[in-house]
Design a protein around this motif. Structure first.
Motif, PDB file in Angstrom:
ATOM      1  N   TYR A  57      48.918  56.651  36.020  1.00  0.00           N
ATOM      2  CA  TYR A  57      48.529  56.468  34.737  1.00  0.00           C
ATOM      3  C   TYR A  57      47.502  55.815  33.998  1.00  0.00           C
ATOM      4  CZ  TYR A  57      49.227  58.917  29.900  1.00  0.00           C
ATOM      5  OH  TYR A  57      48.279  59.025  28.705  1.00  0.00           O
ATOM      6  N   LEU A  58      48.172  54.335  34.452  1.00  0.00           N
ATOM      7  CA  LEU A  58      47.375  53.016  33.790  1.00  0.00           C
ATOM      8  C   LEU A  58      46.061  53.389  34.824  1.00  0.00           C
ATOM      9  CD1 LEU A  58      50.445  50.476  34.036  1.00  0.00           C
ATOM     10  CD2 LEU A  58      49.151  51.511  31.729  1.00  0.00           C
ATOM     11  N   CYS A  59      46.072  53.923  35.946  1.00  0.00           N
ATOM     12  CA  CYS A  59      45.029  52.372  36.761  1.00  0.00           C
ATOM     13  C   CYS A  59      43.811  54.644  37.306  1.00  0.00           C
ATOM     14  CB  CYS A  59      44.915  53.698  38.317  1.00  0.00           C
ATOM     15  SG  CYS A  59      46.906  51.714  39.301  1.00  0.00           S
ATOM     16  N   THR A 172      34.149  43.356  47.411  1.00  0.00           N
ATOM     17  CA  THR A 172      33.878  41.481  47.120  1.00  0.00           C
ATOM     18  C   THR A 172      35.539  41.435  48.549  1.00  0.00           C
ATOM     19  OG1 THR A 172      36.454  41.794  46.047  1.00  0.00           O
ATOM     20  CG2 THR A 172      34.177  42.037  44.648  1.00  0.00           C
ATOM     21  N   SER A 173      33.966  39.912  49.184  1.00  0.00           N
ATOM     22  CA  SER A 173      35.625  39.596  49.929  1.00  0.00           C
ATOM     23  C   SER A 173      37.464  40.262  49.658  1.00  0.00           C
ATOM     24  CB  SER A 173      35.622  38.369  50.007  1.00  0.00           C
ATOM     25  OG  SER A 173      35.270  37.612  49.342  1.00  0.00           O
ATOM     26  N   GLU A 174      37.881  39.859  48.959  1.00  0.00           N
ATOM     27  CA  GLU A 174      39.049  40.301  48.094  1.00  0.00           C
ATOM     28  C   GLU A 174      39.692  41.088  48.647  1.00  0.00           C
ATOM     29  OE1 GLU A 174      42.044  39.028  44.251  1.00  0.00           O
ATOM     30  OE2 GLU A 174      40.063  38.260  44.106  1.00  0.00           O
ATOM     31  N   MET A 175      38.693  42.050  47.868  1.00  0.00           N
ATOM     32  CA  MET A 175      39.109  43.631  47.952  1.00  0.00           C
ATOM     33  C   MET A 175      39.809  43.597  49.559  1.00  0.00           C
ATOM     34  SD  MET A 175      36.784  46.533  45.909  1.00  0.00           S
ATOM     35  CE  MET A 175      36.646  45.106  43.850  1.00  0.00           C
ATOM     36  N   LEU A 304      45.153  46.161  44.836  1.00  0.00           N
ATOM     37  CA  LEU A 304      43.409  46.917  44.935  1.00  0.00           C
ATOM     38  C   LEU A 304      42.723  47.672  43.834  1.00  0.00           C
ATOM     39  CD1 LEU A 304      41.254  46.262  47.372  1.00  0.00           C
ATOM     40  CD2 LEU A 304      42.655  48.393  48.369  1.00  0.00           C
ATOM     41  N   ALA A 305      43.988  48.106  43.861  1.00  0.00           N
ATOM     42  CA  ALA A 305      43.420  49.154  42.658  1.00  0.00           C
ATOM     43  C   ALA A 305      43.271  48.323  40.981  1.00  0.00           C
ATOM     44  CB  ALA A 305      44.760  49.761  42.632  1.00  0.00           C
ATOM     45  N   LYS A 306      43.954  47.111  40.853  1.00  0.00           N
ATOM     46  CA  LYS A 306      42.767  46.770  39.700  1.00  0.00           C
ATOM     47  C   LYS A 306      41.376  46.101  39.835  1.00  0.00           C
ATOM     48  CE  LYS A 306      44.531  42.981  36.934  1.00  0.00           C
ATOM     49  NZ  LYS A 306      43.871  42.060  36.985  1.00  0.00           N
ATOM     50  N   LEU A 314      36.781  53.802  41.595  1.00  0.00           N
ATOM     51  CA  LEU A 314      38.084  54.550  40.685  1.00  0.00           C
ATOM     52  C   LEU A 314      39.177  53.940  42.240  1.00  0.00           C
ATOM     53  CD1 LEU A 314      39.472  56.988  38.977  1.00  0.00           C
ATOM     54  CD2 LEU A 314      38.692  58.384  41.263  1.00  0.00           C
ATOM     55  N   PRO A 315      40.687  53.697  41.913  1.00  0.00           N
ATOM     56  CA  PRO A 315      40.991  53.383  42.921  1.00  0.00           C
ATOM     57  C   PRO A 315      41.933  54.531  43.938  1.00  0.00           C
ATOM     58  CG  PRO A 315      42.323  53.192  40.812  1.00  0.00           C
ATOM     59  CD  PRO A 315      40.803  53.932  40.030  1.00  0.00           C
ATOM     60  N   SER A 316      42.171  53.850  44.570  1.00  0.00           N
ATOM     61  CA  SER A 316      42.847  55.450  45.642  1.00  0.00           C
ATOM     62  C   SER A 316      43.989  55.907  44.623  1.00  0.00           C
ATOM     63  CB  SER A 316      43.413  54.878  46.974  1.00  0.00           C
ATOM     64  OG  SER A 316      44.406  53.937  46.244  1.00  0.00           O
ATOM     65  N   VAL A 317      44.512  56.740  45.569  1.00  0.00           N
ATOM     66  CA  VAL A 317      45.798  57.940  45.209  1.00  0.00           C
ATOM     67  C   VAL A 317      46.508  58.046  45.841  1.00  0.00           C
ATOM     68  CG1 VAL A 317      44.217  59.582  43.781  1.00  0.00           C
ATOM     69  CG2 VAL A 317      44.725  59.546  46.194  1.00  0.00           C
TER      70      VAL A 317
END
Length: 446
Positions: A57-59, A172-175, A304-306, A314-317
């Motif tokens: 829900y937050l994501c 990004t490299s961080e992702m 990663l979602a953040k 859109l982040p993964s599910v």
């Protein structure tokens, strides 16, 4: 489901057997209810479900259409848990009725030689159990449909995610680094799961040994007892009676251990229980490691979602995937509960047909009456434990229904960055505190 010797004890159904022949029958059957506490395995999945919904829900706070879909699924889960709460309370009531009504009635019937009195209460108990079986079947169907709906929602979110990523391809490299960590954790998770399966096979082998041992104890034929020093026909009959009344093999092994036995038999009980305990403890440690890796995986997936949210993606599910797994686990345990009550109903049918079919019951049980009365007294403990376990599970579902879904009252898109982070950290901390239910497999004190 494979044969598990630390499981429920059943009866042969042929009506031509006498009581004594029936007591000699091999009684071990297959299911997963070796301990009265098996129902508490519901708890971690129930608690985890709401928290995973909360994270999802937050994501999805910046995606109104998906947020609405998720809200609908979460409310459906909340309502389903409410029905589960009511079912478990019904199990509590039936367990109490068995302890306070049925077992005392069987005792009075044996003491006063009145089989018709026991027959009346057996029929009443069968009615209670049939009612629970009907309710469980209905809820299992609802879980099946609901899980399918959650899967559809997950698919809708994936489609939306793919369309969003077409518009925003930059990584990004961080992702990329987080994705590598996630891939490594998923690989480790697969290896741990394989080790857990390997231990399950070892436990099945040990269960087969326990199966044979309990069968040899309850088989009171003269040639068998000659081969089993310290096991008398009376002892075998007493164990068989207890096994009929208490459908938990952990309790049966404990009952056997308290009886007078030859040193060789006491050594055998110790060896079997120690062997099973060692295997189940090792398996439990693996499950705890699996749980820890799952938490690490979840933490990195959230990070990663953040990052993706901040990057307009859109982040993964994955959290909804975990919701489906939790719902499936709850559904499977409810199916076990259904089979458990069906088995108890079968035991009552056999008792009603064979032991109270006329005065022959009284005549044949006369020399076993003392063991029968002792078994009834001991049976109360097992059923009381089961009732208490259902009560604990009921309380958890009550909390889930009344408290755990209050996050739906707040629109996640209205949260400031600091509020969002605080909420995220709070949910993550709660998830990490949940542990798999350890139960008490083969924990028999000698």
């Amino acid at each position: 489901m494979p044969l598990n010797a630390c499981e429920t004890l059943l009866l042969e159904t042929s009506p031509v057997y006498t009581v004594k022949t029936w007591l000699r029958t091999k009684l071990v059957s297959s299911d997963s209810t070796s301990s009265p506490e098996f129902i508490q395995e519901l708890l971690p999945s129930a608690e985890r479900t709401a928290l995973l919904y909360h994270l999802s829900y937050l994501c999805l706070g910046n995606f109104p259409k998906l947020e609405r879909l998720l809200r609908e699924r979460a409310v459906e889960t909340q309502m389903l848990f409410g029905s589960s709460e009511a079912l478990l309370m019904k199990c509590v009531g039936t367990s109490e009725n068995l302890v306070k009504s049925l077992l005392p009635s069987l005792k009075v019937a044996a003491e006063k030689n009145k089989p018709e009195f026991a027959l009346k209460f057996l029929e009443k108990a069968k009615g209670w159990i049939n009612s629970i079986i009907t309710d469980v079947k209905e809820i299992v169907k609802r879980y099946d449909k609901h899980n399918s709906d959650v899967a559809t929602t997950t698919s809708d979110i994936i489609t939306e995610k793919e369309e969003t990523e077409k518009k925003q391809q930059q990584q990004t490299s961080e992702m990329e680094e987080l994705q590598k960590i996630i891939d490594g954790l998923e690989e480790n998770l697969g290896k741990i799961s394989k080790e857990i399966e390997d231990y399950e096979k070892k436990i099945e082998v040990k269960n087969a040994e326990i199966h044979e041992f309990i069968s040899s104890i309850t088989d009171t034929k003269e040639e068998q007892t000659t081969q089993m020093p310290g096991v008398t026909p009376t002892m075998g009959s007493s164990v068989a009676i207890f096994a009929m009344i208490v459908p938990f093999v952990e309790s049966v092994m404990g009952y056997i251990s308290k009886m007078v036995m030859a040193t060789s038999q006491e050594s055998m009980v110790r060896s079997l229980c120690a062997g099973l305990s060692e295997l189940t403890t090792a398996q439990q440690h693996l499950k705890e490691r699996e749980w820890d890796i799952q938490n690490q995986l979840m933490d990195n997936q959230l990070k990663l979602a953040k990052l993706k949210i901040e990057n307009g993606q859109l982040p993964s599910v994955t959290h909804l995937d975990e919701v489906q797994k939790c719902l499936s686990r709850i559904q499977q345990i409810l199916i076990q509960l259904q089979k458990f009550w069906e088995k108890v109903g079968s035991l009552l049918d056999t008792l009603k047909e064979r032991t109270f079919a006329g005065d022959v019951w009284i005549e044949e049980l006369e020399d076993l009456k003392e063991e029968f009365l002792e078994s009834i007294t001991a049976a109360k403990e097992g059923w009381t434990k089961f009732g208490n376990s259902c009560k604990k599970a009921n309380n958890i579902f009550s909390i889930q229904v009344n408290e755990a879904y209050k996050f739906l009252e707040i629109n996640p898109s209205s949260l400031s960055k600091e509020e969002w982070q605080k909420e995220y950290e709070s949910v993550k901390e709660k998830l990490q505190k949940i542990r798999p239910n350890a139960g008490n497999p083969a924990a028999i004190t000698l």
